[in-house]
Motif scaffolding. Sequence first.
Motif, PDB file in Angstrom:
ATOM      1  N   ILE A 217       2.372   4.547  -5.529  1.00  0.00           N
ATOM      2  CA  ILE A 217       3.434   3.996  -5.593  1.00  0.00           C
ATOM      3  C   ILE A 217       4.497   5.834  -5.370  1.00  0.00           C
ATOM      4  O   ILE A 217       5.772   5.203  -4.867  1.00  0.00           O
ATOM      5  CB  ILE A 217       3.304   3.297  -7.949  1.00  0.00           C
ATOM      6  N   ILE A 218       4.262   6.330  -6.097  1.00  0.00           N
ATOM      7  CA  ILE A 218       5.074   7.956  -5.815  1.00  0.00           C
ATOM      8  C   ILE A 218       5.443   8.575  -4.210  1.00  0.00           C
ATOM      9  O   ILE A 218       6.428   9.162  -4.070  1.00  0.00           O
ATOM     10  CB  ILE A 218       4.673   8.954  -6.883  1.00  0.00           C
ATOM     11  N   ILE A 219       4.309   8.109  -3.423  1.00  0.00           N
ATOM     12  CA  ILE A 219       4.927   8.391  -2.422  1.00  0.00           C
ATOM     13  C   ILE A 219       5.209   7.557  -1.225  1.00  0.00           C
ATOM     14  O   ILE A 219       5.798   7.622   0.258  1.00  0.00           O
ATOM     15  CB  ILE A 219       3.396   8.994  -1.142  1.00  0.00           C
ATOM     16  N   LYS A 220       5.423   6.084  -2.257  1.00  0.00           N
ATOM     17  CA  LYS A 220       5.979   4.737  -1.420  1.00  0.00           C
ATOM     18  C   LYS A 220       7.637   4.780  -1.856  1.00  0.00           C
ATOM     19  O   LYS A 220       7.592   5.553  -2.113  1.00  0.00           O
ATOM     20  CB  LYS A 220       5.555   3.613  -2.030  1.00  0.00           C
ATOM     21  N   ASP A 221       8.778   4.792  -0.371  1.00  0.00           N
ATOM     22  CA  ASP A 221       9.785   4.892  -0.188  1.00  0.00           C
ATOM     23  C   ASP A 221      10.665   4.394  -0.937  1.00  0.00           C
ATOM     24  O   ASP A 221      10.365   2.968  -0.430  1.00  0.00           O
ATOM     25  CB  ASP A 221       9.891   4.562   1.462  1.00  0.00           C
ATOM     26  N   ASP A 222      10.883   5.112  -1.790  1.00  0.00           N
ATOM     27  CA  ASP A 222      12.187   4.094  -2.191  1.00  0.00           C
ATOM     28  C   ASP A 222      12.669   3.593  -1.638  1.00  0.00           C
ATOM     29  O   ASP A 222      13.239   2.356  -2.823  1.00  0.00           O
ATOM     30  CB  ASP A 222      12.566   5.307  -3.254  1.00  0.00           C
ATOM     31  N   ASN A 223      13.615   3.478  -1.106  1.00  0.00           N
ATOM     32  CA  ASN A 223      14.499   2.356  -0.579  1.00  0.00           C
ATOM     33  C   ASN A 223      13.827   1.406   0.626  1.00  0.00           C
ATOM     34  O   ASN A 223      14.483  -0.150   0.826  1.00  0.00           O
ATOM     35  CB  ASN A 223      15.705   2.822   0.749  1.00  0.00           C
ATOM     36  N   SER A 224      12.657   1.616  -0.273  1.00  0.00           N
ATOM     37  CA  SER A 224      11.486   0.023   1.116  1.00  0.00           C
ATOM     38  C   SER A 224      11.917  -1.080  -0.113  1.00  0.00           C
ATOM     39  O   SER A 224      11.198  -0.419  -1.070  1.00  0.00           O
ATOM     40  CB  SER A 224      10.652   0.450   1.658  1.00  0.00           C
ATOM     41  N   ASP A 225      11.856  -2.352   0.008  1.00  0.00           N
ATOM     42  CA  ASP A 225      10.983  -3.462  -0.845  1.00  0.00           C
ATOM     43  C   ASP A 225      10.123  -3.915  -0.165  1.00  0.00           C
ATOM     44  O   ASP A 225      10.116  -5.262  -0.157  1.00  0.00           O
ATOM     45  CB  ASP A 225      12.387  -4.983  -0.524  1.00  0.00           C
ATOM     46  N   GLN A 226       9.544  -3.136   0.605  1.00  0.00           N
ATOM     47  CA  GLN A 226       8.043  -3.673   1.324  1.00  0.00           C
ATOM     48  C   GLN A 226       7.198  -4.139  -0.098  1.00  0.00           C
ATOM     49  O   GLN A 226       6.956  -2.329  -0.711  1.00  0.00           O
ATOM     50  CB  GLN A 226       7.470  -3.256   2.741  1.00  0.00           C
TER      51      GLN A 226
END
Length: 272
Positions: free
Chosen positions: A21-30
């Motif tokens: 979760i922490i390395i997931k792109d904050d701007n991505s809704d995928q």
Amino acid sequence: MLDSTPVFNPDTLEKLISFAIIIKDDNSDQPLYPINIIEDDNRASEKIKSYTSLLETAKEQASSTDVLSKVITRIDTNVADGISRAIKELSINKVVLGWHKETPTKDFFFGSLPNNLLQKTGKTVYVSRINSAVNLINTIHVLMPPNTEYEVGFYEWVSDICDICGHTGSQMVFWGYEETHEKLKQFFEKSSKKFDVVYRQAKCLEMLAIISKKLENEDLLVVVKARKQTVSYNKDIAQIPEKLDQLFPDNNIVVVYPEQEIKYQDVIDVQV
């Protein structure tokens, strides 16, 4: 940007999901995909039932942070094949694997799963052993081989490290060579965010021993490796897993294999 979190061990699940979760792109809704691959044998059906609650726990954890999550369960001939097929079918761009601290690091990294998976996909692969809460990380020490700045996935994993720092307020210490540091400095000069960054030069053989004397319990060690026959593959870095248990028995460790442009192994096998 699609993320994948293969799930194997209930003991590592919570921290594995937290790291993904922490390395997931904050701007991505995928979506983030918790994945469980079950080997096709006479106990496959039984295993599916036993893992149902485990997968639901993963889904609830991801959903609690407003991350859209889809749980994937697959039966396949082996785990590496199942993950590689899911990567292709779902257009996943990075994979997070976990290994339990009770499993000898050397046995895991030189075993069939990571090696087979790296042959079958060129996507970014993170292998994590997180023992403490991710949000408590104070300093991230990043060990880099020479020429890693020339890999296709260089800026992606650097951005992921920045995401960890953004969530934790931690300092980044990059251990490597001058040429790599110059590329990093250019990256941070263009960044709209400001980070606490330190650069340290050391040869591959010396880095691990030096870092071991500086790493605190709440710190994170990131080792950047590479697939064989790639520009930054380094024999000294390749042997690091043999020393991790000795030097860092209880520390948080993440090994990252940057994205590569490779020929998939199944295609190579057909051509031979």
